[in-house]
Design a protein around this motif. Sequence first.
Motif, PDB file in Angstrom:
ATOM      1  N   LYS A 153       0.852  -1.196   0.000  1.00  0.00           N
ATOM      2  CA  LYS A 153       0.000   0.000   0.000  1.00  0.00           C
ATOM      3  C   LYS A 153       0.884   1.240   0.000  1.00  0.00           C
ATOM      4  O   LYS A 153       1.854   1.325   0.755  1.00  0.00           O
ATOM      5  N   ILE A 154       0.509   2.182  -0.841  1.00  0.00           N
ATOM      6  CA  ILE A 154       1.208   3.450  -0.921  1.00  0.00           C
ATOM      7  C   ILE A 154       0.177   4.535  -0.633  1.00  0.00           C
ATOM      8  O   ILE A 154      -0.857   4.618  -1.309  1.00  0.00           O
ATOM      9  N   PHE A 155       0.440   5.326   0.373  1.00  0.00           N
ATOM     10  CA  PHE A 155      -0.461   6.404   0.783  1.00  0.00           C
ATOM     11  C   PHE A 155       0.093   7.707   0.221  1.00  0.00           C
ATOM     12  O   PHE A 155       1.273   8.007   0.390  1.00  0.00           O
ATOM     13  N   VAL A 156      -0.754   8.482  -0.437  1.00  0.00           N
ATOM     14  CA  VAL A 156      -0.351   9.735  -1.066  1.00  0.00           C
ATOM     15  C   VAL A 156      -1.124  10.855  -0.402  1.00  0.00           C
ATOM     16  O   VAL A 156      -2.355  10.946  -0.551  1.00  0.00           O
ATOM     17  N   GLY A 157      -0.421  11.694   0.361  1.00  0.00           N
ATOM     18  CA  GLY A 157      -1.113  12.761   1.067  1.00  0.00           C
ATOM     19  C   GLY A 157      -0.145  13.696   1.770  1.00  0.00           C
ATOM     20  O   GLY A 157       1.068  13.463   1.781  1.00  0.00           O
ATOM     21  N   PRO A 158      -0.684  14.738   2.392  1.00  0.00           N
ATOM     22  CA  PRO A 158       0.153  15.697   3.109  1.00  0.00           C
ATOM     23  C   PRO A 158       0.614  15.138   4.458  1.00  0.00           C
ATOM     24  O   PRO A 158       0.046  14.177   4.982  1.00  0.00           O
ATOM     25  N   GLU A 159       1.616  15.764   5.015  1.00  0.00           N
ATOM     26  CA  GLU A 159       2.201  15.357   6.300  1.00  0.00           C
ATOM     27  C   GLU A 159       1.148  15.186   7.386  1.00  0.00           C
ATOM     28  O   GLU A 159       1.226  14.262   8.197  1.00  0.00           O
ATOM     29  N   LYS A 160       0.135  16.058   7.416  1.00  0.00           N
ATOM     30  CA  LYS A 160      -0.865  15.993   8.475  1.00  0.00           C
ATOM     31  C   LYS A 160      -1.656  14.682   8.471  1.00  0.00           C
ATOM     32  O   LYS A 160      -2.340  14.375   9.439  1.00  0.00           O
ATOM     33  N   ARG A 218      -0.120  11.656   8.046  1.00  0.00           N
ATOM     34  CA  ARG A 218       0.837  10.569   8.274  1.00  0.00           C
ATOM     35  C   ARG A 218       0.256   9.487   9.186  1.00  0.00           C
ATOM     36  O   ARG A 218       0.470   8.292   8.979  1.00  0.00           O
ATOM     37  N   ASN A 219      -0.496   9.881  10.212  1.00  0.00           N
ATOM     38  CA  ASN A 219      -1.088   8.879  11.112  1.00  0.00           C
ATOM     39  C   ASN A 219      -2.088   7.989  10.388  1.00  0.00           C
ATOM     40  O   ASN A 219      -2.194   6.801  10.700  1.00  0.00           O
ATOM     41  N   ALA A 220      -2.818   8.533   9.435  1.00  0.00           N
ATOM     42  CA  ALA A 220      -3.742   7.709   8.644  1.00  0.00           C
ATOM     43  C   ALA A 220      -2.959   6.685   7.831  1.00  0.00           C
ATOM     44  O   ALA A 220      -3.353   5.517   7.743  1.00  0.00           O
ATOM     45  N   SER A 221      -1.846   7.117   7.265  1.00  0.00           N
ATOM     46  CA  SER A 221      -0.989   6.210   6.503  1.00  0.00           C
ATOM     47  C   SER A 221      -0.470   5.083   7.394  1.00  0.00           C
ATOM     48  O   SER A 221      -0.484   3.908   7.000  1.00  0.00           O
ATOM     49  N   LYS A 222      -0.041   5.426   8.594  1.00  0.00           N
ATOM     50  CA  LYS A 222       0.449   4.414   9.537  1.00  0.00           C
ATOM     51  C   LYS A 222      -0.678   3.466   9.951  1.00  0.00           C
ATOM     52  O   LYS A 222      -0.474   2.258  10.043  1.00  0.00           O
ATOM     53  N   TRP A 223      -1.855   4.021  10.233  1.00  0.00           N
ATOM     54  CA  TRP A 223      -2.981   3.191  10.655  1.00  0.00           C
ATOM     55  C   TRP A 223      -3.322   2.171   9.567  1.00  0.00           C
ATOM     56  O   TRP A 223      -3.623   1.011   9.864  1.00  0.00           O
ATOM     57  N   LEU A 224      -3.243   2.587   8.307  1.00  0.00           N
ATOM     58  CA  LEU A 224      -3.546   1.681   7.190  1.00  0.00           C
ATOM     59  C   LEU A 224      -2.410   0.698   6.899  1.00  0.00           C
ATOM     60  O   LEU A 224      -2.542  -0.163   6.045  1.00  0.00           O
ATOM     61  N   ARG A 225      -1.298   0.852   7.624  1.00  0.00           N
ATOM     62  CA  ARG A 225      -0.128  -0.006   7.432  1.00  0.00           C
ATOM     63  C   ARG A 225       0.443   0.112   6.020  1.00  0.00           C
ATOM     64  O   ARG A 225       0.858  -0.885   5.407  1.00  0.00           O
ATOM     65  N   ALA A 226       0.431   1.345   5.518  1.00  0.00           N
ATOM     66  CA  ALA A 226       1.014   1.591   4.200  1.00  0.00           C
ATOM     67  C   ALA A 226       2.522   1.403   4.285  1.00  0.00           C
ATOM     68  O   ALA A 226       3.158   1.860   5.228  1.00  0.00           O
ATOM     69  N   GLU A 227       3.064   0.709   3.308  1.00  0.00           N
ATOM     70  CA  GLU A 227       4.513   0.500   3.257  1.00  0.00           C
ATOM     71  C   GLU A 227       5.248   1.798   2.993  1.00  0.00           C
ATOM     72  O   GLU A 227       6.360   1.992   3.451  1.00  0.00           O
ATOM     73  N   VAL A 275      -1.650  -1.118  -4.048  1.00  0.00           N
ATOM     74  CA  VAL A 275      -2.844  -0.327  -3.744  1.00  0.00           C
ATOM     75  C   VAL A 275      -2.378   1.088  -3.411  1.00  0.00           C
ATOM     76  O   VAL A 275      -1.545   1.278  -2.523  1.00  0.00           O
ATOM     77  N   PHE A 276      -2.893   2.060  -4.131  1.00  0.00           N
ATOM     78  CA  PHE A 276      -2.554   3.460  -3.914  1.00  0.00           C
ATOM     79  C   PHE A 276      -3.769   4.168  -3.331  1.00  0.00           C
ATOM     80  O   PHE A 276      -4.862   4.096  -3.896  1.00  0.00           O
ATOM     81  N   ILE A 277      -3.559   4.843  -2.221  1.00  0.00           N
ATOM     82  CA  ILE A 277      -4.634   5.572  -1.541  1.00  0.00           C
ATOM     83  C   ILE A 277      -4.274   7.050  -1.605  1.00  0.00           C
ATOM     84  O   ILE A 277      -3.236   7.464  -1.084  1.00  0.00           O
ATOM     85  N   PHE A 278      -5.117   7.831  -2.266  1.00  0.00           N
ATOM     86  CA  PHE A 278      -4.838   9.241  -2.520  1.00  0.00           C
ATOM     87  C   PHE A 278      -5.677  10.153  -1.648  1.00  0.00           C
ATOM     88  O   PHE A 278      -6.907  10.034  -1.615  1.00  0.00           O
ATOM     89  N   CYS A 279      -5.019  11.065  -0.984  1.00  0.00           N
ATOM     90  CA  CYS A 279      -5.662  12.183  -0.292  1.00  0.00           C
ATOM     91  C   CYS A 279      -4.992  13.442  -0.844  1.00  0.00           C
ATOM     92  O   CYS A 279      -4.239  14.114  -0.147  1.00  0.00           O
ATOM     93  N   GLY A 280      -5.226  13.696  -2.114  1.00  0.00           N
ATOM     94  CA  GLY A 280      -4.493  14.737  -2.812  1.00  0.00           C
ATOM     95  C   GLY A 280      -5.328  15.707  -3.602  1.00  0.00           C
ATOM     96  O   GLY A 280      -4.817  16.395  -4.480  1.00  0.00           O
ATOM     97  N   GLY A 281      -6.633  15.745  -3.348  1.00  0.00           N
ATOM     98  CA  GLY A 281      -7.473  16.722  -4.029  1.00  0.00           C
ATOM     99  C   GLY A 281      -7.533  16.513  -5.533  1.00  0.00           C
ATOM    100  O   GLY A 281      -7.467  15.395  -6.029  1.00  0.00           O
ATOM    101  N   MET A 282      -7.631  17.632  -6.236  1.00  0.00           N
ATOM    102  CA  MET A 282      -7.829  17.578  -7.684  1.00  0.00           C
ATOM    103  C   MET A 282      -6.658  16.921  -8.404  1.00  0.00           C
ATOM    104  O   MET A 282      -6.858  16.158  -9.346  1.00  0.00           O
TER     105      MET A 282
END
Length: 177
Positions: free
Chosen positions: A101-108, A110-119, A149-156
């Motif tokens: 899993k790759i989480f794409v998002g801002p620093e704020k 980061r805890n969501a990325s960790k919770w999802l166990r993104a590599e 699996v890519f999870i995006f929190c990156g808006g437009m």
Amino acid sequence: MDMINLLTIFYRNKLPFIFMKHGDGEDACIRGDVGANCDGHRYGPVLGACLRDAFRIIQPIGFVVDFNDQWNYNCLLHRVDSNREKLKEFWLSVKYDWRPKIFVGPEKLRNASKWLRAENMVLIPEDNAFDDSRRILEELHTYNRPGSVFIFCGGMAAKYWMKELYLRDPKKTLIDA
């Protein structure tokens, strides 16, 4: 069937899919309006063209949900009007999945990325992330493991990045969260 149920079925069966939100900010950007969306990302003609192209390519093959369908548009968000039980079921499926899993998002986030166990986490600017697309795409393309699996929190801008990843490998799961 609600979108959340469909996404959970696809995810649990390890079927690659794209879930992409088509919001009012994307529409305004595509139209050429002046301004920014609620997340602080500026509209611009280059982003508008990239969005138009992303929706043209992804619409026929992905789950693209329009802003007017608020129930399904927000199905992956933790909100008071969400089906929290179904939402929990989906995100726990993601959390405990073995796929990279790759989480794409801002620093704020980061805890969501960790919770999802993104590599891996690809950090993006909180505002105007599209301006940093070259670096972001270069980094995203380094994560080319099968079944990722890519999870995006990156808006437009995420819609553009999702399209670019799809074109390189249509077997990835791309989630616009």
